[in-house]
Design an enzyme around this catalytic site. Sequence first.
Site, PDB file in Angstrom:
ATOM      1  N   HIS A 129       0.842  -1.204   0.000  1.00 18.97           N
ATOM      2  CA  HIS A 129       0.000   0.000   0.000  1.00 18.97           C
ATOM      3  C   HIS A 129       0.881   1.260   0.000  1.00 18.97           C
ATOM      4  O   HIS A 129       2.042   1.204   0.399  1.00 18.97           O
ATOM      5  CB  HIS A 129      -0.852   0.052   1.274  1.00 18.97           C
ATOM      6  CG  HIS A 129      -1.904  -1.003   1.372  1.00 18.97           C
ATOM      7  ND1 HIS A 129      -1.980  -1.888   2.426  1.00 18.97           N
ATOM      8  CD2 HIS A 129      -2.961  -1.297   0.563  1.00 18.97           C
ATOM      9  CE1 HIS A 129      -3.027  -2.688   2.261  1.00 18.97           C
ATOM     10  NE2 HIS A 129      -3.634  -2.367   1.137  1.00 18.97           N
ATOM     11  N   CYS A 156      -2.383   0.269  10.132  1.00 19.39           N
ATOM     12  CA  CYS A 156      -3.465  -0.564   9.603  1.00 19.39           C
ATOM     13  C   CYS A 156      -4.395  -1.130  10.666  1.00 19.39           C
ATOM     14  O   CYS A 156      -5.481  -1.596  10.356  1.00 19.39           O
ATOM     15  CB  CYS A 156      -2.890  -1.688   8.755  1.00 19.39           C
ATOM     16  SG  CYS A 156      -1.689  -2.641   9.635  1.00 19.39           S
TER      17      CYS A 156
END
Length: 258
Positions: free
Chosen positions: A160, A247
Site C-alpha cells: 500500500h 493498519c
Amino acid sequence: MLTAITRQVSPSINRCELTFHAKEPIDIPRAIAQHEAYEECLSQLGARVISLPAEADLPDAVFVEDAAIVVDEVAVSPIMGAASRRPETESLARTLSIYRLLKYMQAPATLDGGDVMRIGRRLFVGASKRTNADGISQLRAALAPFDYEVKSVNVKQCLHLKSGCSYVGRNSILVNRGMVDVTRLAGFELIDVPASEPGAANALLIEDVVIVPSAFPQTIALLDARGFKVKAIDVSEFQKAEGGVTCKSIIFNVDAAP
Ligand code: CIR
C-alpha cells in the site's frame, strides 16, 4: 473526541493474504497481547477505543484501516482489492454509520484504506495492486462536495501507499523512495528511512506522537534526533501478516459521543 476503531485478532489470522512476504507462523496469543498493548497506547494518547469483536472467518479483519476511509464529514466504504477481504467492510460500515454519513463504492472500483494518506484536506492515494483508477476517481467524487483534494501516487514494491510513506507531522513525510513516486509529494519535507530499515515508512501520528514499530530502532533514533516525539511499539506478529502500525485502527474525531 479522538476515536479509534480497532478489531480483535481473528483466530484464522494465519490464513492472511500475503503478497511480498513469505509465510511465517503467527503466534496468536502473542498477537493478541501486542494488539492489547496497541489499543492501550491509543488510549494513553487520548483516543476512545471502540474495539470490535474478532471476525473468525476473516483472517485479515484486524487490519481495519483498509476497510473504510473516514474524513470529518463522511465515511466511504470501499470494495477492497483482495476478494478474501471484501466481507470485512459490512460490519465496519454499520459501526461507522453511527458517526458518519456513509458512501459506498461501486464495481469496478477497488480501493484499500492503506493506500490513503490524508494530510489536512488533501488525500494522497496509492495506485497499487489493491487500488485501481476507478477506486481513486470514486473516492475523489465522494469527497469533492466536502472540499477534499484527491491525488493519485504511483507505488511499487510494496502493498500500500502507507507501506512506503506516512505523514509524521510538522509538514514532514517519512518515506522509502524506492516504493513511492515522491514527485506528488512536493512541498513536504521528506525524511528517508534508513537503507537498513526499508519497511519502516509506516508510522502512525496521533496528536504530536509518532508511533513506530520497535523493529526499526534506526528510524526511531532518526525521528528522535529530529525532535519528533516517538513511541515504539512491538507489532512483530502483524508484520508477519504484512501489517504495520497504521493498519490496525481507524482514527477520527467525534464531536459529541452519541
Ligand atoms: C493484506 O494483505 O491485506 C493483509 N495481510 C495486510 C494488510 C495490511 N494493511 C495495511 O498496512 N494497511
